[in-house]
Design a protein around this motif. Structure first.
Motif, PDB file in Angstrom:
ATOM      1  N   LEU A   1       0.839  -1.196   0.000  1.00 33.45           N
ATOM      2  CA  LEU A   1       0.000   0.000   0.000  1.00 33.45           C
ATOM      3  C   LEU A   1       0.875   1.246   0.000  1.00 33.45           C
ATOM      4  O   LEU A   1       1.802   1.368   0.797  1.00 33.45           O
ATOM      5  N   LYS A   2       0.559   2.176  -0.897  1.00 26.18           N
ATOM      6  CA  LYS A   2       1.195   3.482  -0.927  1.00 26.18           C
ATOM      7  C   LYS A   2       0.159   4.473  -0.404  1.00 26.18           C
ATOM      8  O   LYS A   2      -0.733   4.912  -1.140  1.00 26.18           O
ATOM      9  N   VAL A   3       0.247   4.811   0.879  1.00 32.76           N
ATOM     10  CA  VAL A   3      -0.797   5.588   1.544  1.00 32.76           C
ATOM     11  C   VAL A   3      -0.464   7.078   1.495  1.00 32.76           C
ATOM     12  O   VAL A   3       0.601   7.506   1.947  1.00 32.76           O
ATOM     13  N   VAL A   4      -1.382   7.860   0.924  1.00 28.52           N
ATOM     14  CA  VAL A   4      -1.225   9.306   0.825  1.00 28.52           C
ATOM     15  C   VAL A   4      -2.502   9.970   1.323  1.00 28.52           C
ATOM     16  O   VAL A   4      -3.494   9.304   1.597  1.00 28.52           O
ATOM     17  N   ASP A   5      -2.489  11.309   1.423  1.00 32.78           N
ATOM     18  CA  ASP A   5      -3.637  11.986   2.021  1.00 32.78           C
ATOM     19  C   ASP A   5      -4.366  12.924   1.080  1.00 32.78           C
ATOM     20  O   ASP A   5      -5.251  13.668   1.497  1.00 32.78           O
ATOM     21  N   THR A   6      -4.008  12.912  -0.207  1.00 34.71           N
ATOM     22  CA  THR A   6      -4.742  13.721  -1.175  1.00 34.71           C
ATOM     23  C   THR A   6      -4.922  12.949  -2.469  1.00 34.71           C
ATOM     24  O   THR A   6      -4.107  12.077  -2.816  1.00 34.71           O
ATOM     25  N   ALA A   7      -5.980  13.305  -3.207  1.00 33.77           N
ATOM     26  CA  ALA A   7      -6.222  12.687  -4.506  1.00 33.77           C
ATOM     27  C   ALA A   7      -5.092  13.021  -5.482  1.00 33.77           C
ATOM     28  O   ALA A   7      -4.679  12.172  -6.276  1.00 33.77           O
ATOM     29  N   ALA A   8      -4.596  14.244  -5.418  1.00 32.92           N
ATOM     30  CA  ALA A   8      -3.529  14.649  -6.331  1.00 32.92           C
ATOM     31  C   ALA A   8      -2.287  13.783  -6.150  1.00 32.92           C
ATOM     32  O   ALA A   8      -1.664  13.360  -7.136  1.00 32.92           O
ATOM     33  N   ARG A   9      -1.917  13.517  -4.903  1.00 30.84           N
ATOM     34  CA  ARG A   9      -0.745  12.665  -4.659  1.00 30.84           C
ATOM     35  C   ARG A   9      -1.005  11.233  -5.104  1.00 30.84           C
ATOM     36  O   ARG A   9      -0.120  10.551  -5.617  1.00 30.84           O
ATOM     37  N   SER A  10      -2.234  10.770  -4.901  1.00 30.82           N
ATOM     38  CA  SER A  10      -2.586   9.412  -5.309  1.00 30.82           C
ATOM     39  C   SER A  10      -2.476   9.258  -6.819  1.00 30.82           C
ATOM     40  O   SER A  10      -1.918   8.272  -7.316  1.00 30.82           O
ATOM     41  N   VAL A  11      -2.993  10.239  -7.545  1.00 29.90           N
ATOM     42  CA  VAL A  11      -2.891  10.219  -9.008  1.00 29.90           C
ATOM     43  C   VAL A  11      -1.431  10.270  -9.439  1.00 29.90           C
ATOM     44  O   VAL A  11      -1.006   9.529 -10.341  1.00 29.90           O
ATOM     45  N   ALA A  12      -0.634  11.109  -8.786  1.00 35.28           N
ATOM     46  CA  ALA A  12       0.773  11.272  -9.161  1.00 35.28           C
ATOM     47  C   ALA A  12       1.543   9.965  -9.016  1.00 35.28           C
ATOM     48  O   ALA A  12       2.400   9.648  -9.852  1.00 35.28           O
TER      49      ALA A  12
END
Length: 239
Positions: free
Chosen positions: A57-68
Motif C-alpha cells: 500500500l502506498k498511503v497518501v492523504d490527497t487525490a492529487a498525490r494518489s494520481v501522481a
C-alpha cells in the motif's frame, strides 16, 4: 478465466502490486496506524490475491498525490474519481461507488441554493487536485476558486480565509460540521463523484480490461456493498 502471465507482469513490474490509497476521502479509506483500511484497501487486497502477488500500500492523504503515484509509475493501481483530464493517461474502470459533492456555507450566509454559488465576488474553497476541484475549475465561470492543501483541510481553510463556500465530499463536510459550529449544507449536490479504479494506459489494453472486469464483478457480487457496511460508511451508493 485465469489471468494471463503477461497481464500479471503488466500490473507488477516491481514483483508486487503497489496500490495508491488516498485517505483524504473518508468514504474510500482511513488511516490505520502506519497503514490504511477501507473499501479501497479491501479491493486492492482482493485484486492482489487474484493476481497471486504480494500487496504494497502506498498511503497518501490527497487525490492529487494518489494520481501522481500512478502517473509516475510508483504505484500500479489507484482509486480515483473519474475525470476527463485524468483519463488522458489513466484507464478507468467503471465506477464502484457514487459520492455526492456538496457545498457548505455559514449559517448566516445569504446563499440558499447551489445555483447561487457561481456569482462574481464569491470565493469557493476546494481541495487542490481533487475531482471536484477539476470539475469546478471547468464549470464555475464567475466565482473565484481558493485551493486548500487537501480535502480534509477545506473547512479550516474556508474559515481562515473568510470565504463564501466550502466545496467537497458530502460526508467529509458533514464530519467537519460536527467540529465547526455555525455551518450548513446547501440542499442537493453540485456533482456526482464516480469513484473507480485505474491504471496507467501504458500498462496496456489487456491490463485495463482485466481491472475493469474485476471492478464489475466486485460491484455485482455485493463485495463493494459489504465492504462499505463493514467500514461503517453511510451516504455512499454502490454504482
Amino acid at each position: 478465466m485465469a489471468i494471463t502471465p503477461d497481464t500479471i507482469r503488466a500490473f507488477t513490474p516491481a514483483g508486487r502490486l503497489r496500490a495508491s490509497i488516498n485517505t483524504g476521502n473518508a468514504v474510500l479509506a482511513a488511516r490505520d496506524g502506519a497503514s490504511a483500511k477501507g473499501v479501497s484497501v479491501d479491493l486492492a487486497t482482493e485484486f492482489a490475491r487474484r493476481l497471486g502477488v504480494p500487496l504494497e500500500l502506498k498511503v497518501v492523504d490527497t487525490a492529487a498525490r494518489s494520481v501522481a503515484l500512478v502517473m509516475n509509475g510508483e504505484a500500479d493501481i489507484g482509486f480515483f474519481a473519474i475525470d476527463p483530464k485524468r483519463a488522458e493517461q489513466i484507464a478507468f474502470t467503471g465506477p464502484y461507488v457514487l459520492i455526492e459533492g456538496a457545498y457548505a456555507v455559514k449559517s448566516d450566509s445569504p446563499l440558499q441554493a447551489n445555483e447561487e454559488v457561481d456569482r462574481p465576488g464569491h470565493r469557493v474553497v476546494v481541495g487542490q487536485g481533487s475531482a471536484y476541484d477539476l470539475h469546478l475549475t471547468r464549470e464555475l465561470k464567475a466565482a473565484t476558486i481558493v485551493r486548500a492543501a487537501s480535502t480534509p483541510a477545506v473547512v479550516d481553510c474556508f474559515m481562515q480565509e473568510g470565504a463564501d463556500v466550502a466545496a467537497g465530499v458530502k460526508q467529509q463536510l458533514e464530519a467537519d460540521m460536527k467540529r465547526t459550529p455555525g455551518l450548513r449544507l446547501l440542499p442537493g449536490r453540485f456533482m456526482v463523484i464516480r469513484q473507480a479504479m485505474g491504471c496507467r494506459r501504458s500498462r496496456g489494453v489487456a491490463a485495463a480490461s482485466e481491472l475493469a472486469a474485476f471492478v464489475e464483478e466486485m460491484r455485482a457480487s455485493g463485495f463493494v456493498e459489504q465492504a462499505l457496511a463493514r467500514h461503517g460508511i453511510e451516504g455512499a451508493a454502490v454504482a
